[in-house]
Design a protein around this motif. Sequence first.
Motif, PDB file in Angstrom:
ATOM      1  N   THR A 218       7.387 -21.644 -17.208  1.00  0.00           N
ATOM      2  CA  THR A 218       7.071 -20.638 -16.181  1.00  0.00           C
ATOM      3  C   THR A 218       7.583 -19.261 -16.581  1.00  0.00           C
ATOM      4  OG1 THR A 218       9.109 -21.004 -14.886  1.00  0.00           O
ATOM      5  CG2 THR A 218       7.200 -22.394 -14.377  1.00  0.00           C
ATOM      6  N   ASN A 221       5.183 -17.561 -19.024  1.00  0.00           N
ATOM      7  CA  ASN A 221       3.853 -17.651 -18.425  1.00  0.00           C
ATOM      8  C   ASN A 221       2.844 -16.664 -19.006  1.00  0.00           C
ATOM      9  OD1 ASN A 221       2.012 -16.461 -16.039  1.00  0.00           O
ATOM     10  ND2 ASN A 221       2.212 -18.671 -15.813  1.00  0.00           N
ATOM     11  N   GLY A 345       4.229 -25.436 -17.282  1.00  0.00           N
ATOM     12  CA  GLY A 345       4.896 -24.273 -16.706  1.00  0.00           C
ATOM     13  C   GLY A 345       4.160 -22.981 -16.971  1.00  0.00           C
TER      14      GLY A 345
END
Length: 374
Positions: A218, A221, A345
């Motif tokens: 994440t 990203n 993620g």
Amino acid sequence: MSVSYIPQAVKFILWGKSAGRCQYRGCNTSLFEDALTKGEFNQSYIAHIVADEPGGPRGHLTRSAELKQDINNLMLLCDTHHRLIDKIDVEGHPESLLIEMKKEHEKRIATCADISHDMQSHIVTYKANVGAHTPMLTYESVRESLLPTHYPAQPAAIDLGLSNSPQRDRNDIFWQTETDNLETQFNEQLRPKLRKNEIKHLSLFAFAPMPLLIKLGTMLNDIQHIDVHQPVRDPKSWNLSNHGEDCEYIVAHPEKPSCPKVALNISLSATITNDRITSVMGEDCSIYTLTIGEPFNDYLKNKSQLASFSVAVRKLLNEIKSKYGSGMELNIFPAMPIATAIEFGRVWMPKADMPLIIFDENTGFKKAIEIKNA
């Protein structure tokens, strides 16, 4: 030892082909820099594979004279290995073996030198304790995995891991400590370089529990130029192949739709049965499953399979969000390869997707990390 004259031009070519390093297999010692003082001077030896006289090591009645100035018969060596092949263990170093060593070394140097100057990549490593095991992940152990498409941008990795942590993933404090450290290291070591456009490409090598890998994904990203490396067991490698068959990702929809809780069962490296999820979430939980025909821990072999996974996840997250809304928490139960956890993620969109509650398997599933949307 050599007794014949070797033309200067031949010496220069040999130095160029060997990059000034010992050509003995596994040595690679720099022959123009003293390891202790860092002083620069020539400490190389030029050795004949077939001796330049018939009575020398591997000498021959006629070929010794024919090959004494032939660059294909010459090796650049350090003092130790020059003595080894010519005095200490001549029988253990036949002509065929030395020719193999020379070709291997020169091929490796040529491969490295052929990489375009703009193909540099910053190596990023991340590791955290997995059960009782502490992964060994160093710059030296992964740098050659960049070849032949990239080369290391600097002689060290950007390491996001917490060194010598005594905490284990069975302890609740482990998750908070590791998450805090990952965010700190990322913000201090990586984010400033990315904002200043000092990094053109990243090569990521990671080994950690699934929730932390998803968290790392994440954070990466919106970074487009990144290769996520996967430890492949057979054949042993850190690189996914550019070729190979794709695989079909299968989505199983909930038997109980419209429950007040929703979970995503990711069964790729192993199978997670839904009863293990309901034992944690309760029976009033809608469970989606993303899987393949035969889950096992080394299924991920090529880049096409990873790309297809990203597409499948993006579609599934959109489907679940359209059903339950972006405010509902999505509970993640993962059994998946390292690269797919990171890609999961990366696919997740912090401003649009559902907040994630990620569980970890440790004598039963337990909540490990929460990832909130924006």
